[in-house]
Scaffold this active site. Structure first.
Site, PDB file in Angstrom:
ATOM      1  N   ASP A  79      20.621 -53.393  42.655  1.00 54.48           N
ATOM      2  CA  ASP A  79      20.572 -52.127  42.973  1.00 54.48           C
ATOM      3  C   ASP A  79      19.502 -51.452  41.899  1.00 54.48           C
ATOM      4  OD1 ASP A  79      22.227 -52.121  45.260  1.00 54.48           O
ATOM      5  OD2 ASP A  79      23.894 -51.435  44.052  1.00 54.48           O
ATOM      6  N   TYR A 107      28.470 -60.369  36.162  1.00 56.84           N
ATOM      7  CA  TYR A 107      28.364 -58.926  36.008  1.00 56.84           C
ATOM      8  C   TYR A 107      29.211 -58.265  34.807  1.00 56.84           C
ATOM      9  CZ  TYR A 107      26.110 -59.523  40.236  1.00 56.84           C
ATOM     10  OH  TYR A 107      25.338 -59.966  41.570  1.00 56.84           O
ATOM     11  N   ASP A 121      28.576 -45.633  43.630  1.00 55.84           N
ATOM     12  CA  ASP A 121      28.128 -45.578  42.293  1.00 55.84           C
ATOM     13  C   ASP A 121      27.697 -44.286  41.802  1.00 55.84           C
ATOM     14  OD1 ASP A 121      25.714 -45.209  43.351  1.00 55.84           O
ATOM     15  OD2 ASP A 121      24.786 -47.196  42.948  1.00 55.84           O
ATOM     16  N   ARG A 214      30.365 -53.075  43.440  1.00 55.04           N
ATOM     17  CA  ARG A 214      30.645 -51.661  43.758  1.00 55.04           C
ATOM     18  C   ARG A 214      31.986 -51.771  44.721  1.00 55.04           C
ATOM     19  NH1 ARG A 214      26.122 -49.335  46.906  1.00 55.04           N
ATOM     20  NH2 ARG A 214      25.462 -51.551  47.057  1.00 55.04           N
TER      21      ARG A 214
END
Length: 298
Positions: A79, A107, A121, A214
């Protein structure tokens, strides 16, 4: 004077042709660092432009795909708001990204409890606020166990997944209604809490393909009777490439550095070549293909 000028031009062109040939002879994959802000496509175009410029290509336009002297692609979208490892294929490496990136991804995410956004987000609009005072570190860590292993996950509405050939995120920004994709199985190999300072928390995730961090943060907060969104997200590993050891910063996006970092493509076996030929004979036409980009992730 004229002969010396012609000789100088000839030498310059020979050097440029040599650099371009060297660039075009690169086949394999490597990792670069994507900073927060630009899209993965923008980062790839910046890289391509830098390499073509170094090779002496005048006024390179990396967005024009036709008649490009350099073939390049990436192995999984990050993203715009995310940073970290972006794996790039060059030359024949573009065909090997899926094969060579088999394995897990890691991550690190910083989330904020108490506020949910439409994009899940920090780039989105706040759509819900809830209390988080009842959530302790112990309760948080215990709830993480429910999201480890094989789980079902609904991808975010704002994503690169497609509906009727168009990205869902684009359709939403155009004001169109979009239904969520069905829940699908994903794998979480490990999930740990690194810091808990309400409303903020930091988690490390190791997962398989098709996973959205997310969605994890959103689902986790709901399971804790609250809501949350991601403030920062960094991919620290993809396949064999790690952020610390392999990701080249922008100042090292040079032919020399990339040549040294390049993981070469394995030569296909006779069986793989035959399988490729068989596959090409049965490839669906564009109208038959569904077009969903299932491995475009956070």
């Amino acid at each position: 004077m004229r002969s010396s000028s012609r000789a100088a031009i000839a030498i310059s062109m020979a050097i440029q042709n040599s650099s371009l040939s060297k660039l075009q002879s690169c086949n394999g994959i490597f990792a670069i660092y994507k900073k927060q802000g630009p899209t993965s496509a923008d980062v790839l175009n910046t890289l391509k432009k830098a390499l073509l410029k170094e090779a002496g290509v005048a006024n390179p336009n990396p967005r024009k795909r036709n008649k490009q002297p350099l073939k390049i692609g990436h192995g999984g979208t990050l993203d715009s708001n995310a940073s970290g490892v972006l794996v790039v294929g060059i030359g024949e490496g573009t065909k090997m990204l899926t094969t060579m990136l088999a394995g897990s991804k890691k991550y690190r995410a910083i989330g904020e409890l108490g506020k949910a956004t439409d994009t899940l987000d920090v780039t989105g609009n706040v759509v819900e606020e809830k209390s988080y005072d009842h959530i302790t570190k112990e309760v948080f860590e215990e709830k993480l166990k429910q999201f480890t292993g094989e789980i079902m996950q609904v991808p975010p509405l704002y994503s690169a997944l497609k509906k009727d050939g168009k990205r869902m995120s684009v359709l939403l920004k155009q004001g169109q209604e979009v239904e969520a994709k069905p829940a699908r199985p994903v794998t979480v190999y490990s999930l740990s809490l690194q810091d808990f300072s309400p409303p903020y928390f930091t988690i490390d995730v190791e997962c398989g393909g098709g996973f959205y961090v997310r969605s994890l943060v959103d689902d986790l907060a709901k399971a804790l009777s609250s809501c949350a969104h991601i403030k920062e997200l960094s991919r620290t590993k993809q396949g064999q490439f790690t952020l610390e050891e392999h990701a080249l910063k922008e100042d090292r996006w040079t032919l020399t550095d990339i040549s040294q970092a390049l993981q070469p493509c394995p030569k296909p076996s006779g069986q793989q070549k035959n399988a490729k030929k068989t596959k090409s004979k049965h490839m669906p036409t564009p109208s038959e293909s569904k077009g969903d980009d299932g491995n475009t992730n956070d």
